[in-house]
Design a protein around this motif. Structure first.
Motif, PDB file in Angstrom:
ATOM      1  N   CYS A 252       0.841  -1.205  -0.129  1.00  0.00           N
ATOM      2  CA  CYS A 252      -0.009   0.078   0.098  1.00  0.00           C
ATOM      3  C   CYS A 252       0.926   1.237  -0.102  1.00  0.00           C
ATOM      4  N   ILE A 253       0.411   2.279  -0.740  1.00  0.00           N
ATOM      5  CA  ILE A 253       1.396   3.552  -0.881  1.00  0.00           C
ATOM      6  C   ILE A 253       0.530   4.645  -0.086  1.00  0.00           C
ATOM      7  N   ARG A 254      -0.506   4.226   0.427  1.00  0.00           N
ATOM      8  CA  ARG A 254      -1.282   5.145   1.362  1.00  0.00           C
ATOM      9  C   ARG A 254      -1.820   6.283   0.360  1.00  0.00           C
ATOM     10  N   CYS A 255      -2.396   6.007  -0.817  1.00  0.00           N
ATOM     11  CA  CYS A 255      -2.665   7.067  -1.547  1.00  0.00           C
ATOM     12  C   CYS A 255      -4.203   7.584  -1.276  1.00  0.00           C
ATOM     13  N   HIS A 256      -4.911   6.749  -0.528  1.00  0.00           N
ATOM     14  CA  HIS A 256      -6.329   7.045  -0.170  1.00  0.00           C
ATOM     15  C   HIS A 256      -7.178   6.721  -1.539  1.00  0.00           C
ATOM     16  N   ASN A 257      -6.811   6.073  -2.607  1.00  0.00           N
ATOM     17  CA  ASN A 257      -7.875   6.111  -3.651  1.00  0.00           C
ATOM     18  C   ASN A 257      -8.706   5.261  -3.300  1.00  0.00           C
ATOM     19  N   CYS A 258      -8.480   4.161  -2.411  1.00  0.00           N
ATOM     20  CA  CYS A 258      -9.733   3.218  -2.100  1.00  0.00           C
ATOM     21  C   CYS A 258     -10.869   4.154  -1.401  1.00  0.00           C
ATOM     22  N   MET A 259     -10.298   4.861  -0.540  1.00  0.00           N
ATOM     23  CA  MET A 259     -11.337   5.832   0.401  1.00  0.00           C
ATOM     24  C   MET A 259     -11.879   6.815  -0.467  1.00  0.00           C
ATOM     25  N   ILE A 260     -11.263   7.370  -1.444  1.00  0.00           N
ATOM     26  CA  ILE A 260     -11.963   8.171  -2.401  1.00  0.00           C
ATOM     27  C   ILE A 260     -12.953   7.699  -3.307  1.00  0.00           C
ATOM     28  N   ASN A 261     -12.588   6.710  -3.742  1.00  0.00           N
ATOM     29  CA  ASN A 261     -13.723   5.917  -4.935  1.00  0.00           C
ATOM     30  C   ASN A 261     -14.745   5.098  -4.097  1.00  0.00           C
ATOM     31  N   CYS A 262     -14.695   4.850  -2.715  1.00  0.00           N
ATOM     32  CA  CYS A 262     -15.559   4.276  -1.939  1.00  0.00           C
ATOM     33  C   CYS A 262     -16.782   5.091  -2.115  1.00  0.00           C
ATOM     34  N   PRO A 263     -18.017   4.507  -2.594  1.00  0.00           N
ATOM     35  CA  PRO A 263     -19.349   5.394  -2.507  1.00  0.00           C
ATOM     36  C   PRO A 263     -19.688   5.442  -0.989  1.00  0.00           C
ATOM     37  N   ILE A 264     -19.128   4.391  -0.149  1.00  0.00           N
ATOM     38  CA  ILE A 264     -19.833   4.666   1.322  1.00  0.00           C
ATOM     39  C   ILE A 264     -18.790   5.531   2.263  1.00  0.00           C
ATOM     40  N   CYS A 265     -17.698   5.592   1.808  1.00  0.00           N
ATOM     41  CA  CYS A 265     -16.863   6.883   2.429  1.00  0.00           C
ATOM     42  C   CYS A 265     -17.168   8.200   2.049  1.00  0.00           C
ATOM     43  N   TYR A 266     -18.265   8.765   2.698  1.00  0.00           N
ATOM     44  CA  TYR A 266     -18.561   9.930   2.087  1.00  0.00           C
ATOM     45  C   TYR A 266     -18.174  11.241   3.048  1.00  0.00           C
ATOM     46  N   CYS A 267     -17.531  10.826   4.320  1.00  0.00           N
ATOM     47  CA  CYS A 267     -17.167  11.935   4.864  1.00  0.00           C
ATOM     48  C   CYS A 267     -16.418  12.980   4.368  1.00  0.00           C
ATOM     49  N   ARG A 268     -16.847  14.354   4.555  1.00  0.00           N
ATOM     50  CA  ARG A 268     -16.347  15.491   3.910  1.00  0.00           C
ATOM     51  C   ARG A 268     -15.006  15.623   4.447  1.00  0.00           C
ATOM     52  N   GLU A 269     -14.785  15.225   5.561  1.00  0.00           N
ATOM     53  CA  GLU A 269     -13.340  15.414   6.173  1.00  0.00           C
ATOM     54  C   GLU A 269     -13.010  14.183   6.648  1.00  0.00           C
ATOM     55  N   CYS A 270     -12.231  13.372   5.973  1.00  0.00           N
ATOM     56  CA  CYS A 270     -11.909  12.042   6.709  1.00  0.00           C
ATOM     57  C   CYS A 270     -10.824  12.224   7.853  1.00  0.00           C
ATOM     58  N   ILE A 271     -10.856  11.414   8.760  1.00  0.00           N
ATOM     59  CA  ILE A 271      -9.954  11.563   9.929  1.00  0.00           C
ATOM     60  C   ILE A 271      -8.344  11.523   9.327  1.00  0.00           C
ATOM     61  N   PHE A 272      -8.236  10.815   8.428  1.00  0.00           N
ATOM     62  CA  PHE A 272      -6.624  10.615   7.807  1.00  0.00           C
ATOM     63  C   PHE A 272      -6.641  11.752   6.925  1.00  0.00           C
ATOM     64  N   ARG A 273      -7.432  12.816   6.829  1.00  0.00           N
ATOM     65  CA  ARG A 273      -6.914  13.979   6.073  1.00  0.00           C
ATOM     66  C   ARG A 273      -6.913  15.097   7.165  1.00  0.00           C
ATOM     67  N   THR A 274      -6.852  14.900   8.396  1.00  0.00           N
ATOM     68  CA  THR A 274      -6.867  16.059   9.249  1.00  0.00           C
ATOM     69  C   THR A 274      -5.671  16.121   9.900  1.00  0.00           C
ATOM     70  N   PRO A 275      -5.441  17.025  10.785  1.00  0.00           N
ATOM     71  CA  PRO A 275      -4.101  17.300  11.522  1.00  0.00           C
ATOM     72  C   PRO A 275      -4.011  16.164  12.418  1.00  0.00           C
ATOM     73  N   THR A 276      -4.816  15.241  12.763  1.00  0.00           N
ATOM     74  CA  THR A 276      -4.903  14.097  13.661  1.00  0.00           C
ATOM     75  C   THR A 276      -3.490  13.296  13.239  1.00  0.00           C
ATOM     76  N   PHE A 277      -3.391  13.218  12.096  1.00  0.00           N
ATOM     77  CA  PHE A 277      -2.431  12.463  11.498  1.00  0.00           C
ATOM     78  C   PHE A 277      -0.894  13.093  11.077  1.00  0.00           C
TER      79      PHE A 277
END
Lengths: 377, 142
Positions: A252-277
């Motif tokens: 995995c290269i952690r590109c987040h493509n799977c999340m971006i293309n998932c119809p169910i992953c609808y969160c506008r702000e995914c925790i993995f794209r926040t300052p938490t990480f």
């Protein structure tokens, strides 16, 4: 609901284009979200407001065996902030299931929206689809197989992994206004199941379900279920220890493509794209010092485990994640396999009904009572 | 050199109103329990995103204890029921991907149950000792 068989005019595709056109011209719908053939030869969902477009050039092509995105995502854009038009959504079964989940999560509104479901005969990876020059042959082969429910891929290519193990290829549920049926329907006919007003607009004569449909559907689902169980068994044999899991996601290269293309992953702000990480540089050195090394980018496996926790209960198995993965991790198979067990805890079937709340949305006081108690007091 | 006995490291996510207060009571009552636990206080067990449990496990924690109010006693009406579903989902996932789900414990411990808190920690430390270290401990490049 009215069952009807209509004769194919010219071709099955043109017959379906004609039906969609009638719906628009009679004002049953003002706009359609429908797979449209693009000048480059491929197909993508498009919002159509001019019925003439449906049969111009390649026109609308809900039969094209390729699925660039799960179109339920587009339905979110088209419905969430209000629209005047009566919108028809021409979708495959896995897109309808995703749509139902998104309605539950308040990401799609079904006000003034009608679902038109088309029997899915399987889809190919976009690159495979592009590589075959004779697109109409691809459809003809599938239509021929659909009569008996024996759907075989084109020679030299395979259906997408998700399609090979898809045991729910037909539109189901009361929320579907019109079903365009192909499986178990004799050649030269299209089977329609429509609400009464729609049947009237389409001038359908009420008839019966085609005699061969039940057995063809049964055969198709049996074959798919077998393939699904084999894929589950293969996964469980491979990923039965932490080593197996590490193997599975190691590239995995952690590109987040799977999340971006998932119809169910609808969160506008995914925790993995926040300052938490996002961490101070010095922290990475501390972690490396503690463990000897820290993978950069970090938290690759955490990303997948968390995504499983957040949405596997609603995974509809469309496999868009697998398609989007640049390093060919079978993400969709992981989610379907894990999902089967986790969804079973709540006897939940993602996308089946608008009435059932998703497992992460509700709780019952009298469930899971052993959890939280001391095992042996 | 003598073999050093394995001492598990357990991360505990405790709700402010019940289990954390129970832990406090264990302390003020001078009840002894093993020092293998690192407590993180939450306002409610229902506010615990599984991402933090997964993070602890992937970072090598040998166990995770989640403590909340008894059913029907949640300070926020129903947070503990939500936590219970999340733990059920998390354990189901862990089991499917080959990670021992029994390294994650959910326990309802009230503010008055200082002794029960201490007993739970003692029990959990013993159970995790039996299991041995988290297989991911020290695996940096995951």
């Amino acid at each position: 609901m009215i069952d009807a068989l209509v004769d194919v005019q010219e071709s099955t595709l043109q017959t379906i284009q004609g039906l969609l056109r009638t719906l628009m011209e009679k004002g049953v719908v003002d706009a359609l979200l429908v797979p449209l053939r693009l000048p480059a030869g491929n197909v993508a969902p498009a919002l159509v407001t001019d019925p003439a477009v449906l049969a111009t050039g390649g026109g609308a092509d809900p039969l094209a065996p390729m699925m660039p995105i799960n179109a339920a995502r587009a339905a979110s854009n088209l419905t969430m902030t209000g629209h005047q038009e009566k919108l028809g959504l021409v979708l495959r079964a896995c897109e309808i299931r995703a749509l139902v989940e998104l309605v539950k999560f308040q990401q799609v509104s079904l006000d003034n929206v009608f679902i038109i479901g088309v029997d899915c005969l399987g889809t190919y990876q976009a690159t495979d689809y592009q590589s075959i020059s004779d697109k109409s042959q691809l459809v003809d082969e599938l239509l021929a197989g659909a009569v008996t429910g024996e759907l075989e891929p084109h020679e030299g290519i395979e259906f997408r992994d998700a399609c090979q193990m898809c045991e729910q290829p037909l539109p189901e549920g009361d929320h579907v206004a019109l079903t365009i049926g192909l499986v178990g329907v004799e050649a030269g006919k299209v089977y329609l199941k429509a609400s009464e007003d729609w049947a009237e607009a389409l001038e359908l004569t009420a008839g019966d379900t085609p005699p061969g449909r039940a057995s063809a559907v049964e055969k198709l689902i049996a074959a798919r279920t077998q393939a699904r169980d084999a894929a589950f068994a293969e996964f469980r044999g491979r990923v039965n220890s932490m080593d197996g899991l590490l193997q599975q996601f190691s590239t995995c290269i952690r590109c987040h493509n799977c999340m971006i293309n998932c119809p169910i992953c609808y969160c506008r702000e995914c925790i993995f794209r926040t300052p938490t990480f996002e961490h101070e540089s010095q922290l990475y050195y501390q972690w490396a010092a503690r463990k000897g090394a820290v993978r950069m980018l970090p938290d690759t496996l955490l990303f997948h485990l968390t995504r499983l926790n957040h949405m596997v209960t609603s995974c509809v198995g469309c496999g868009m994640c697998t398609e989007a993965c640049p390093v060919d991790i079978p993400v969709g198979t992981v989610f379907r396999t894990v999902g089967q067990k986790v969804q079973a805890i709540f006897d939940y079937h993602p996308g089946r009904s608008l009435e059932e709340a998703a497992p992460v949305q509700e709780f019952r006081e009298d469930e899971l009572t052993a959890l939280g108690k001391r095992h042996h007091a | 050199m003598a073999e050093v006995e394995f001492e598990p490291r357990i991360i505990a996510f405790l709700c402010n109103w019940c289990t954390y207060t129970g832990a406090d009571l264990a302390g003020t009552s001078r009840i002894q329990y093993p020092p293998n636990i690192r407590i993180i206080r939450l306002m409610c067990s229902g506010g615990l995103d599984p991402v933090y449990v997964a993070k602890a496990l992937l970072e090598g924690a040998d166990g995770v204890l989640i403590g909340g109010c008894h059913p029907a006693d949640c300070h926020y009406q129903n947070g503990n029921y939500k936590a219970r579903r999340r733990v059920a989902i998390l354990q189901g996932i862990l089991e499917q991907v080959g990670f021992d789900p029994d390294r994650v414990w959910l326990r309802w411990i009230s503010a008055s149950e200082g002794q029960y808190f201490a007993d739970t920690v003692t029990e959990m430390v013993a159970a995790i000792k039996e299991k041995g270290p988290n297989p991911l401990k020290g695996v940096g490049a995951i």
